[in-house]
Scaffold this active site. Structure first.
Site, PDB file in Angstrom:
ATOM      1  N   CYS A 131      -1.640  -4.132   0.411  1.00 40.24           N
ATOM      2  CA  CYS A 131      -2.431  -5.356   0.522  1.00 40.24           C
ATOM      3  C   CYS A 131      -1.693  -6.554  -0.071  1.00 40.24           C
ATOM      4  CB  CYS A 131      -3.760  -5.196  -0.189  1.00 40.24           C
ATOM      5  SG  CYS A 131      -4.808  -3.882   0.448  1.00 40.24           S
TER       6      CYS A 131
ATOM      7  N   GLU B 227      -2.797  -8.819  -2.096  1.00 42.73           N
ATOM      8  CA  GLU B 227      -3.055  -9.024  -3.512  1.00 42.73           C
ATOM      9  C   GLU B 227      -2.070  -8.227  -4.371  1.00 42.73           C
ATOM     10  OE1 GLU B 227      -5.180  -8.314  -1.078  1.00 42.73           O
ATOM     11  OE2 GLU B 227      -7.266  -8.608  -1.707  1.00 42.73           O
TER      12      GLU B 227
ATOM     13  N   CYS C  72      -9.978  -5.173  -1.760  1.00 36.73           N
ATOM     14  CA  CYS C  72     -10.386  -3.781  -1.662  1.00 36.73           C
ATOM     15  C   CYS C  72     -10.447  -3.151  -3.057  1.00 36.73           C
ATOM     16  CB  CYS C  72      -9.416  -3.011  -0.776  1.00 36.73           C
ATOM     17  SG  CYS C  72      -7.810  -2.675  -1.548  1.00 36.73           S
TER      18      CYS C  72
ATOM     19  N   CYS D 165      -7.061  -2.875  -4.987  1.00 36.41           N
ATOM     20  CA  CYS D 165      -6.624  -4.186  -5.485  1.00 36.41           C
ATOM     21  C   CYS D 165      -7.439  -4.607  -6.709  1.00 36.41           C
ATOM     22  CB  CYS D 165      -6.748  -5.236  -4.388  1.00 36.41           C
ATOM     23  SG  CYS D 165      -5.514  -5.071  -3.084  1.00 36.41           S
TER      24      CYS D 165
END
EC number: 3.5.4.5
Length: 388
Positions: free
Chosen positions: A309, A311, A342, A345
């Site tokens: 991801c 992040e 998510c 993260c």
């Protein structure tokens, strides 16, 4: 009968003994303390005696302070002091920043221009409980008295200041009236009297807020309960249990500013996303304590579990650069509404502290939360030996 006697001390110099100044003021006013007298002392008077008077020209503002100063129309050096003195910044309006400090709401974290020389500000006392205890010990002279360190505050949607106690010694600061009955015999269920706050409000009728030169008063005849249990902080409640904060601070809440540059970095990073499978691009940016911003974008893979991801890319980039203190993270997706990080993260965010998280939609709408609000009761390093 309630009586209030003002204590004039003259202009106190930074670092001058404020207790000795109070003793002189009592003597010059011909006031001899009696049992159950309560002394209310201005917090700025105590702070001045502690040398908590700061020259703004000696303060170097951080990148975050400069950004917030622009947002809230504050002096950057003063904004830096507000950041240092506060536990959390809740938002603000032009000229005033609302902060949390030691469990209380403070405008500008108590950083005050009033009663300070030009170019200087006065901070809150370093330890109001200790200050109250010292004043009581050194001025009691064999009688039972109470001491309150007081300040002024505004109430929501009300014009004007009222008194608020920061700490006290020798009295019970709040009186629990639950269980008593009202005029119609109904039991009181939630009433707790803010005795110390009410006494500070009464004192301010004499002390004033300007050039009165009365930094303390003696209140005589107040219906207070004395205590010999030592200095006490004023009881508070967690923000989520507060009627005002609990209602207004919904999760997530509208973004109110201060991280515009971070949001722009996240949107810029989104353009670099590698998302050939989902076609859903995400960008993120993390602001570190150093003032630097690190960007990241989502990277997908034919083996879906190998993707990462945006992040985590941003945070990993910052960590690789030697950063360990994260102030805020912004994440921008391509949906019109803001997207939320998510679970993985969120866990990585909380590893590096309770940072602000700004979630941005493609139409410019943005929401804001704290990492701890996204992941309450998180598993952290301290939990490895057993979470409480």
């Amino acid at each position: 009968m309630l009586e209030i006697f003002g204590i004039k001390t003259g202009l106190l110099k930074p670092g001058e003994d404020h207790v000795e100044a109070l003793r002189r003021g009592l003597a010059e006013a011909g006031i001899r303390l009696r049992d159950k007298d309560v002394i209310v002392v201005s917090e700025s008077f105590v702070a001045t005696g502690e040398g908590r008077v700061v020259s703004l020209k000696d303060i170097t503002p951080s990148a975050r302070a400069i950004a917030l100063a622009s947002r809230y129309e504050k002096d950057p050096a003063e904004m830096e002091l507000i950041l240092r003195e506060s536990d959390e910044i809740l938002g603000g309006i032009p000229g005033v920043v609302l902060t949390l400090k030691d469990g209380f709401l403070y405008p500008n974290a108590g950083v005050d221009h009033s009663n300070a020389p030009p170019g200087y500000v006065v901070l809150l006392p370093s330890d109001p409980k200790r200050a109250a205890s010292r004043i009581r010990t050194e001025l009691s002279n064999g009688v039972r008295i109470g001491v309150i360190i007081g300040d002024s505050r505004t109430h929501p949607l009300r014009l004007g200041c009222v008194g608020v106690a920061l700490a006290c010694d020798g009295i019970i600061p709040v009186e629990d009236a639950r269980g008593r009955r009202d005029l119609y015999g109904k039991p009181l269920r939630i009433t707790v009297k803010a005795v110390a706050d009410n006494l500070v409000s009464a004192a301010q009728l004499v002390m004033g807020e300007g050039d009165e030169g009365i930094p303390a008063v003696v209140i005589r005849g107040a219906p207070v309960e004395l205590s010999d249990s030592g200095p006490a902080a004023i009881p508070n409640i967690p923000p989520h249990e507060c009627m005002y904060i609990g209602v207004l601070r919904s999760i997530p809440r509208p973004y109110t500013g201060e991280y515009d540059d971070l949001i722009k970095s996240a949107i810029d990073a989104r353009d670099q996303a590698y998302a050939p499978y989902s076609k859903f691009r995400v960008g993120a940016a993390v602001l570190c304590g150093s003032g630097k911003i690190y960007k990241g974008a989502n990277v997908e893979n034919a083996s879906s579990g190998a993707g990462i991801c945006a992040e985590r890319v941003a945070m990993a980039t910052a960590v690789a650069a030697g950063e360990r203190e994260f102030v805020a993270l912004a994440v921008a997706g391509e949906l019109s509404k803001p997207i939320t990080p998510c679970g993985i993260c969120r866990q990585m965010m909380i590893e590096f502290g309770d940072m602000d998280v700004v979630m941005v939609g493609s139409n410019g709408d943005a929401l804001m939360v704290r990492a701890s609000e996204l992941l309450p009761d998180a598993f952290t390093l301290s939990c490895r030996s057993g979470c409480p």
